[in-house]
Design an enzyme around this catalytic site. Sequence first.
Site, PDB file in Angstrom:
ATOM      1  N   ASN A   1       0.847  -1.189   0.000  1.00  0.00           N
ATOM      2  CA  ASN A   1       0.000   0.000   0.000  1.00  0.00           C
ATOM      3  C   ASN A   1       0.882   1.239   0.000  1.00  0.00           C
ATOM      4  O   ASN A   1       2.111   1.143   0.024  1.00  0.00           O
ATOM      5  CB  ASN A   1      -0.974  -0.012   1.180  1.00  0.00           C
ATOM      6  CG  ASN A   1      -0.252  -0.081   2.512  1.00  0.00           C
ATOM      7  OD1 ASN A   1       0.456   0.834   2.903  1.00  0.00           O
ATOM      8  ND2 ASN A   1      -0.443  -1.202   3.233  1.00  0.00           N
ATOM      9  N   ARG A   2       0.268   2.405   0.009  1.00  0.00           N
ATOM     10  CA  ARG A   2       1.002   3.653  -0.184  1.00  0.00           C
ATOM     11  C   ARG A   2       1.476   4.314   1.107  1.00  0.00           C
ATOM     12  O   ARG A   2       1.992   5.431   1.069  1.00  0.00           O
ATOM     13  CB  ARG A   2       0.124   4.648  -0.954  1.00  0.00           C
ATOM     14  CG  ARG A   2      -0.212   4.204  -2.357  1.00  0.00           C
ATOM     15  CD  ARG A   2      -1.084   5.234  -3.062  1.00  0.00           C
ATOM     16  NE  ARG A   2      -0.418   6.537  -3.131  1.00  0.00           N
ATOM     17  CZ  ARG A   2      -1.012   7.640  -3.561  1.00  0.00           C
ATOM     18  NH1 ARG A   2      -2.282   7.614  -3.932  1.00  0.00           N
ATOM     19  NH2 ARG A   2      -0.342   8.786  -3.608  1.00  0.00           N
TER      20      ARG A   2
END
Length: 404
Positions: free
Chosen positions: A208-209
């Site tokens: 994920n970011r």
Amino acid sequence: MRPRVVLGVSGGIAAYKACELLRRFTESGHDVTVVPTAAALEFVGAPTWAALSGKPVSTDVWASVHEVPHVRIGQQADLVVVAPATADVMAKAAHGLADDLLTNTLLTARCPVVFAPAMHTEMWEHPATQANVATLRERGAVVIEPAEGRLTGKDTGKGRLPEPAEIFETSVQVLARGVGSADLAGRHVLVSAGGTREYLDPVRFLGNRSSGLQGYALARAAAARGARVTLVAANVTLPDPAGVRVVRVETTNELREAVLAAAPEADAVVMAAAPADFRPTTTSEAKIKKASDGSAPAVHLEQNPDILAEISHERHRDDQVVVGFAAETGDDTGSVLELGRAKLARKGCDLLVVNDVSGGAVFGAEDNAAVILSASGDAVEVERASKTTVAHAIWDQVVRRFVM
């Protein structure tokens, strides 16, 4: 008026690093007076301190006696930082001894004081040093935990001076909050940060970011408020915050193991990390190759354990405060806040920090905005500000629950 900072430098090999700390203070607009000990001048000479600070340097109380420097310097300071702080200087400070200009300054200062210890591991771990550190912390001083790493000679262990950039970040936070800022002194807090990775093969992963910036800001803020901090960092490349023990992990299961190991003795657990909700059911031992017919491999997923719910519902201490994070975008089932309230009830934590991440907001940004929901139904809105400011707003809510 420029903030007046006294930089005390005691006699350790790490004294040369204080030159960078001094430059960071002066270049950011602080008025800095350097007060070295006589032993410190054996490592870095007075001309260096004078040139970098733009002020004359003295170590004893006999220079410019008519100006009463042994009283005036401490009285006028907005912040005193001792870096490096040797075992000797901390022992004198703890027992009120004053035989040079620095120790006199420490006795007369009525502003926040930060000590950044540096010494060999055996000296740091000695019961006398630990007792002195405890005394200084009880009096409101912030004593940063030393880093682990290479020491003088071939020795390695705990006792290394944290990086000057991180000491500076801690110091400016203490200065901004003023006297009484060490409201987490005596507390152990656990913070998670970053995003986990779930591997498909040796080179590919689901992730994920999350950048880890908010989690690291929380760790720095807690250390600046006097806490002993354990930071579980998932795939974060940021420099270690000063005074923080960092445990590095990659996968959600590794994050779970590290959190469960540290959580039982923590007064507060703040789960700012973004664990992957799913992981592949199988991981290829070799890199997955492209198919000659252009077809793509099927990826089968299974749910990862819910770490926040687990530590919320299976607490080892009734007085422990658990804080979760929710990155929401809102959908047909509810608004960002509605989804946040549902998550708060489902997870069972005391506080939930809700971020609206619509359009990719928050990730990797230096600032943030949030709403802090509590299990009692309260909602505290934090307007967009630096992630450090948001971190302190979160700790303010945690501290409130410690005294309830």
